[in-house]
Motif scaffolding. Sequence first.
Motif, mmCIF file in Angstrom:
data_model
loop_
_atom_site.group_PDB
_atom_site.id
_atom_site.type_symbol
_atom_site.label_atom_id
_atom_site.label_comp_id
_atom_site.label_asym_id
_atom_site.label_seq_id
_atom_site.Cartn_x
_atom_site.Cartn_y
_atom_site.Cartn_z
ATOM 1 N N ILE A 76 -7.842 4.431 -9.551
ATOM 2 C CA ILE A 76 -8.003 5.893 -9.556
ATOM 3 C C ILE A 76 -6.657 6.590 -9.654
ATOM 4 C CG2 ILE A 76 -8.750 7.886 -8.196
ATOM 5 C CD1 ILE A 76 -10.941 6.108 -6.998
ATOM 6 N N ALA A 77 -5.681 6.118 -8.890
ATOM 7 C CA ALA A 77 -4.347 6.725 -8.896
ATOM 8 C C ALA A 77 -3.353 5.743 -8.292
ATOM 9 C CB ALA A 77 -4.335 8.035 -8.107
ATOM 10 N N GLU A 78 -2.085 5.915 -8.630
ATOM 11 C CA GLU A 78 -1.055 4.996 -8.157
ATOM 12 C C GLU A 78 -0.845 5.076 -6.652
ATOM 13 O OE1 GLU A 78 2.567 5.552 -10.265
ATOM 14 O OE2 GLU A 78 1.780 4.741 -12.160
ATOM 15 N N ASN A 79 -1.198 6.230 -6.046
ATOM 16 C CA ASN A 79 -0.949 6.391 -4.608
ATOM 17 C C ASN A 79 -2.157 6.061 -3.731
ATOM 18 O OD1 ASN A 79 -2.000 8.777 -5.775
ATOM 19 N ND2 ASN A 79 -1.266 10.050 -4.082
ATOM 20 N N VAL A 80 -3.166 5.410 -4.305
ATOM 21 C CA VAL A 80 -4.302 4.956 -3.494
ATOM 22 C C VAL A 80 -3.889 3.749 -2.661
ATOM 23 C CG1 VAL A 80 -6.540 3.775 -3.575
ATOM 24 C CG2 VAL A 80 -6.172 5.827 -4.942
ATOM 25 N N ALA A 81 -4.226 3.797 -1.377
ATOM 26 C CA ALA A 81 -4.102 2.638 -0.497
ATOM 27 C C ALA A 81 -5.521 2.182 -0.183
ATOM 28 C CB ALA A 81 -3.361 2.997 0.791
ATOM 29 N N VAL A 82 -5.856 0.993 -0.594
ATOM 30 C CA VAL A 82 -7.210 0.482 -0.367
ATOM 31 C C VAL A 82 -7.378 0.159 1.115
ATOM 32 C CG1 VAL A 82 -8.866 -1.340 -0.894
ATOM 33 C CG2 VAL A 82 -7.376 -0.433 -2.700
ATOM 34 N N LYS A 83 -8.426 0.695 1.688
ATOM 35 C CA LYS A 83 -8.672 0.527 3.122
ATOM 36 C C LYS A 83 -9.699 -0.580 3.316
ATOM 37 C CE LYS A 83 -9.170 3.754 7.027
ATOM 38 N NZ LYS A 83 -9.592 5.135 7.352
ATOM 39 N N LEU A 84 -9.307 -1.600 4.098
ATOM 40 C CA LEU A 84 -10.147 -2.767 4.329
ATOM 41 C C LEU A 84 -10.381 -2.955 5.822
ATOM 42 C CD1 LEU A 84 -8.277 -5.287 1.987
ATOM 43 C CD2 LEU A 84 -10.435 -4.118 1.467
ATOM 44 N N PRO A 85 -11.568 -3.419 6.208
ATOM 45 C CA PRO A 85 -11.830 -3.661 7.629
ATOM 46 C C PRO A 85 -11.131 -4.926 8.112
ATOM 47 C CG PRO A 85 -13.693 -4.399 6.337
ATOM 48 C CD PRO A 85 -12.751 -3.731 5.371
ATOM 49 N N LEU A 86 -10.796 -4.960 9.405
ATOM 50 C CA LEU A 86 -10.113 -6.113 9.965
ATOM 51 C C LEU A 86 -11.137 -7.195 10.312
ATOM 52 C CD1 LEU A 86 -6.985 -5.894 12.241
ATOM 53 C CD2 LEU A 86 -8.281 -7.979 11.760
ATOM 54 N N TRP A 88 -12.429 -11.321 8.704
ATOM 55 C CA TRP A 88 -11.836 -12.458 8.002
ATOM 56 C C TRP A 88 -11.823 -12.213 6.500
ATOM 57 C CZ3 TRP A 88 -8.676 -15.540 10.122
ATOM 58 C CH2 TRP A 88 -8.294 -16.737 9.491
ATOM 59 N N ASP A 89 -12.940 -11.703 5.958
ATOM 60 C CA ASP A 89 -12.981 -11.400 4.524
ATOM 61 C C ASP A 89 -12.014 -10.271 4.176
ATOM 62 O OD1 ASP A 89 -15.356 -12.844 2.929
ATOM 63 O OD2 ASP A 89 -15.965 -12.579 5.010
ATOM 64 N N GLY A 90 -11.886 -9.310 5.091
ATOM 65 C CA GLY A 90 -10.953 -8.212 4.856
ATOM 66 C C GLY A 90 -9.518 -8.695 4.777
ATOM 67 N N LEU A 91 -9.153 -9.651 5.635
ATOM 68 C CA LEU A 91 -7.796 -10.206 5.610
ATOM 69 C C LEU A 91 -7.546 -10.988 4.325
ATOM 70 C CD1 LEU A 91 -7.568 -11.402 9.318
ATOM 71 C CD2 LEU A 91 -6.305 -9.503 8.300
ATOM 72 N N LYS A 92 -8.553 -11.752 3.888
ATOM 73 C CA LYS A 92 -8.415 -12.488 2.628
ATOM 74 C C LYS A 92 -8.245 -11.528 1.459
ATOM 75 C CE LYS A 92 -11.457 -15.716 1.907
ATOM 76 N NZ LYS A 92 -12.811 -16.342 1.909
ATOM 77 N N ALA A 93 -9.026 -10.446 1.463
ATOM 78 C CA ALA A 93 -8.928 -9.451 0.400
ATOM 79 C C ALA A 93 -7.580 -8.733 0.443
ATOM 80 C CB ALA A 93 -10.068 -8.441 0.524
ATOM 81 N N CYS A 94 -7.078 -8.511 1.650
ATOM 82 C CA CYS A 94 -5.761 -7.888 1.817
ATOM 83 C C CYS A 94 -4.685 -8.726 1.142
ATOM 84 C CB CYS A 94 -5.456 -7.709 3.304
ATOM 85 S SG CYS A 94 -3.795 -7.095 3.652
ATOM 86 N N LEU A 108 -9.602 -0.446 11.685
ATOM 87 C CA LEU A 108 -10.423 -0.904 12.806
ATOM 88 C C LEU A 108 -9.732 -2.032 13.574
ATOM 89 C CD1 LEU A 108 -13.956 -0.807 11.148
ATOM 90 C CD2 LEU A 108 -13.079 0.745 12.901
ATOM 91 N N CYS A 109 -8.454 -1.806 13.875
ATOM 92 C CA CYS A 109 -7.679 -2.763 14.664
ATOM 93 C C CYS A 109 -7.762 -2.383 16.142
ATOM 94 C CB CYS A 109 -6.231 -2.765 14.206
ATOM 95 S SG CYS A 109 -5.123 -3.750 15.231
ATOM 96 N N PHE A 110 -8.084 -3.376 16.976
ATOM 97 C CA PHE A 110 -8.207 -3.121 18.414
ATOM 98 C C PHE A 110 -7.434 -4.127 19.271
ATOM 99 C CE2 PHE A 110 -11.942 -1.151 16.484
ATOM 100 C CZ PHE A 110 -11.869 0.122 17.036
ATOM 101 N N SER A 111 -6.676 -5.017 18.644
ATOM 102 C CA SER A 111 -5.888 -5.965 19.432
ATOM 103 C C SER A 111 -4.594 -6.311 18.715
ATOM 104 C CB SER A 111 -6.685 -7.250 19.700
ATOM 105 O OG SER A 111 -6.686 -8.090 18.553
ATOM 106 N N ALA A 112 -3.605 -6.760 19.501
ATOM 107 C CA ALA A 112 -2.316 -7.144 18.929
ATOM 108 C C ALA A 112 -2.460 -8.384 18.044
ATOM 109 C CB ALA A 112 -1.313 -7.407 20.052
ATOM 110 N N ASN A 113 -3.349 -9.294 18.413
ATOM 111 C CA ASN A 113 -3.561 -10.487 17.584
ATOM 112 C C ASN A 113 -4.120 -10.116 16.214
ATOM 113 O OD1 ASN A 113 -2.619 -12.491 19.302
ATOM 114 N ND2 ASN A 113 -4.574 -12.713 20.356
#
Length: 216
Positions: A76-86, A88-94, A108-113
């Motif tokens: 859509i635009a160069e300044n889009v940041a794709v937002k992914l849920p935390l 396992w699949d979200g981390l792989k996609a990240c 949706l981060c709720f822990s330091a780990n």
Amino acid sequence: MKFFVDTANTDDISELAATGLIDGVTTNPSLIAKAGRPFTDVIKEICDLVEGPVSAEVVATEYDGMITEGRKLAAIAENVAVKLPLTWDGLKACKTLTGEGTMVNVTLCFSANQALLAAKAGATFISPFIGRLDDINLDGMELISDIRQIYDNYLFDTEILAASIRTANHVKESALAGADVATMPPNVIKSLATHPLTDKGLAAFLADAEKAGIKV
């Protein structure tokens, strides 16, 4: 500290962008739904209003769907940041999307780990949810401080984006804890400029100027 506005209301974004105080925008499906317009149209308009990152969230929950949606959003635009849920699949996609040069906001981060995993997956931003932790009697600011220490220990480039901010005090505490970014609703941003003593002092100055007949 960078300020992002958490809204999909383009009127509010335009007003705040004109102040020069806004560095980016975060959205989510709930905020887009309130706009009552096609998803991609809203994201495109927001990207035209601000130069900084605009977070646009996928709705897929599995890796393949996240990648397909993420690539569409990034186009859509160069300044889009794709937002992914935390997840396992979200981390792989990240890992995949950042490897392609796309900004990614892991949400949706709720822990330091969880934050540690996101940084190792190459996230551009990690979004710890302060207010939601407060809701269940946990200390959201302690989480920000913990993530800050971990990221500094290992020189991770991932930026800490304090989210679920509800009050001016949340902003101050996030800044003190070392968050790189705070994202908040328009009313919270505006509240940062207000103080009863400022209002009282201004009223006194204006009253004295009127009595003295001062005009500029």
